[in-house]
Every structure is written in C-alpha cells, then in structure tokens.
Design a protein around this motif. Structure first.
Motif, PDB file in Angstrom:
ATOM      1  N   LYS A 188       0.826  -1.214   0.000  1.00  0.00           N
ATOM      2  CA  LYS A 188       0.000   0.000   0.000  1.00  0.00           C
ATOM      3  C   LYS A 188       0.862   1.266   0.000  1.00  0.00           C
ATOM      4  CE  LYS A 188      -3.922  -2.116   2.325  1.00  0.00           C
ATOM      5  NZ  LYS A 188      -3.484  -3.402   2.873  1.00  0.00           N
ATOM      6  N   ARG A 208      -2.451   4.282  -5.736  1.00  0.00           N
ATOM      7  CA  ARG A 208      -3.812   3.807  -5.492  1.00  0.00           C
ATOM      8  C   ARG A 208      -4.412   3.199  -6.757  1.00  0.00           C
ATOM      9  NH1 ARG A 208      -8.867   6.120  -6.033  1.00  0.00           N
ATOM     10  NH2 ARG A 208      -7.872   8.026  -6.722  1.00  0.00           N
ATOM     11  N   TRP A 232     -11.318  -1.827  -3.380  1.00  0.00           N
ATOM     12  CA  TRP A 232     -11.679  -1.042  -2.198  1.00  0.00           C
ATOM     13  C   TRP A 232     -10.911   0.269  -2.149  1.00  0.00           C
ATOM     14  CZ3 TRP A 232      -7.855   0.506   0.976  1.00  0.00           C
ATOM     15  CH2 TRP A 232      -6.647  -0.189   0.906  1.00  0.00           C
ATOM     16  N   ALA A 233      -9.692   0.272  -2.681  1.00  0.00           N
ATOM     17  CA  ALA A 233      -8.843   1.467  -2.617  1.00  0.00           C
ATOM     18  C   ALA A 233      -9.434   2.622  -3.408  1.00  0.00           C
ATOM     19  CB  ALA A 233      -7.436   1.139  -3.119  1.00  0.00           C
ATOM     20  N   PHE A 250     -11.036   5.462  -1.390  1.00  0.00           N
ATOM     21  CA  PHE A 250     -10.206   6.214  -0.454  1.00  0.00           C
ATOM     22  C   PHE A 250      -9.218   7.081  -1.219  1.00  0.00           C
ATOM     23  CE2 PHE A 250     -11.599   2.457   1.792  1.00  0.00           C
ATOM     24  CZ  PHE A 250     -11.988   2.957   3.024  1.00  0.00           C
ATOM     25  N   SER A 251      -8.752   8.136  -0.574  1.00  0.00           N
ATOM     26  CA  SER A 251      -7.750   8.996  -1.203  1.00  0.00           C
ATOM     27  C   SER A 251      -6.389   8.299  -1.180  1.00  0.00           C
ATOM     28  CB  SER A 251      -7.650  10.336  -0.466  1.00  0.00           C
ATOM     29  OG  SER A 251      -7.041  10.152   0.799  1.00  0.00           O
ATOM     30  N   THR A 280      -4.892   8.367   2.282  1.00  0.00           N
ATOM     31  CA  THR A 280      -5.518   7.435   3.219  1.00  0.00           C
ATOM     32  C   THR A 280      -5.002   6.023   2.997  1.00  0.00           C
ATOM     33  OG1 THR A 280      -7.497   8.815   3.322  1.00  0.00           O
ATOM     34  CG2 THR A 280      -7.725   6.547   4.058  1.00  0.00           C
ATOM     35  N   VAL A 281      -4.855   5.622   1.754  1.00  0.00           N
ATOM     36  CA  VAL A 281      -4.321   4.293   1.451  1.00  0.00           C
ATOM     37  C   VAL A 281      -2.887   4.175   1.978  1.00  0.00           C
ATOM     38  CG1 VAL A 281      -3.686   2.697  -0.404  1.00  0.00           C
ATOM     39  CG2 VAL A 281      -5.835   3.959  -0.534  1.00  0.00           C
ATOM     40  N   ILE A 300      -3.034   3.810   5.764  1.00  0.00           N
ATOM     41  CA  ILE A 300      -3.404   2.441   6.144  1.00  0.00           C
ATOM     42  C   ILE A 300      -2.184   1.524   6.019  1.00  0.00           C
ATOM     43  CG2 ILE A 300      -4.811   0.431   5.504  1.00  0.00           C
ATOM     44  CD1 ILE A 300      -6.977   2.491   4.609  1.00  0.00           C
ATOM     45  N   THR A 321     -15.560  -2.195   5.364  1.00  0.00           N
ATOM     46  CA  THR A 321     -15.471  -1.701   3.985  1.00  0.00           C
ATOM     47  C   THR A 321     -15.927  -2.774   3.003  1.00  0.00           C
ATOM     48  OG1 THR A 321     -13.688  -0.176   4.530  1.00  0.00           O
ATOM     49  CG2 THR A 321     -13.895  -0.816   2.218  1.00  0.00           C
TER      50      THR A 321
END
Length: 123
Positions: free
Chosen positions: A23, A28, A38-39, A42-43, A46-47, A50, A91
């Motif tokens: 990640k 992304r 799922w990514a 998210f921005s 954020t990825v 995580i 999620t």
C-alpha cells in the motif's frame, strides 16, 4: 501459550509487512487495477496511511517482546491492528464483497484478536 503467541504474531507480522509495504509503495490506481477495488473509495493519502499503520503494527507485534522493551506494546499493537481489520471488514461488507474479497481481512482480524488476548494473558 507463549509459543502459540509467537507463531500467530509471526504469521501476522509477515502478512502486515507485505500488505503495508504494498500500500505504501504502489499508487492507489495500481492497487485498484490489481484487484483491490476497495482502494478506489479512499484517497491516495488514506491508502498510504493504512499501509503505514499496518507496517508499524507488524513491527509492534514482534519487536517489543523480542527486545524485552515494553512488551505490553505487543498486545496493544495487536489490538490496534484488530481495529484496522474491523475497518477493512466493514469496507468489504459495505461494498458487498465480503464473501469474495473480505475473507482475508476477516481471517486476519480474528488472528489479531487472538494475538491481543494471548498477549495480554501472558504479561
């Protein structure tokens, strides 16, 4: 019980180091293209966050107990990773893909819960 805890923590650490570095190191869009849709929700930051949390959590599963420096941090790290996995499962449920893609998150979540319980029990 300590041997079981070490085995569980090593399995978790390997999984989270790999997942976290992936990640952190990939864009992304590249994650989405490789099957981690799922990514897309998210921005980029954020990825990456995580991924950083997963990587640092993996270190926390091993280093405090191995170095005997604040070993209480090992079950704390497991608890934090459990919270991350609750978010991952949520999620996948929200996206309607728990049965297809969420099994790994669910399994890792259960293992982090086991690690946290065993870690606090062996202090």
């Amino acid at each position: 019980m300590s041997v079981v805890l070490w085995v569980v923590n090593i399995i978790l650490a390997v999984s989270f180091v790999g997942s976290g570095l992936m990640k952190i190191g990939r864009a992304r869009e590249s994650l989405v293209e490789s099957g981690q849709e799922w990514a897309d929700g998210f921005s980029e930051n954020t990825v990456k966050l995580i991924g950083a949390v997963e990587f640092l959590g993996a270190l926390g599963l091993i280093l405090p107990r191995a170095l005997d420096i604040l070993p209480v941090l090992t079950p704390v790290a497991a608890t934090c990773l459990f919270v991350v996995m609750v978010g991952a499962v949520t999620t996948h449920v929200r996206r309607g893909e728990l049965a297809v893609r969420g099994q790994a998150a669910l399994s890792l979540g259960l293992l982090t819960a086991v690690s946290a319980v065993l870690g606090f029990a062996t202090l």
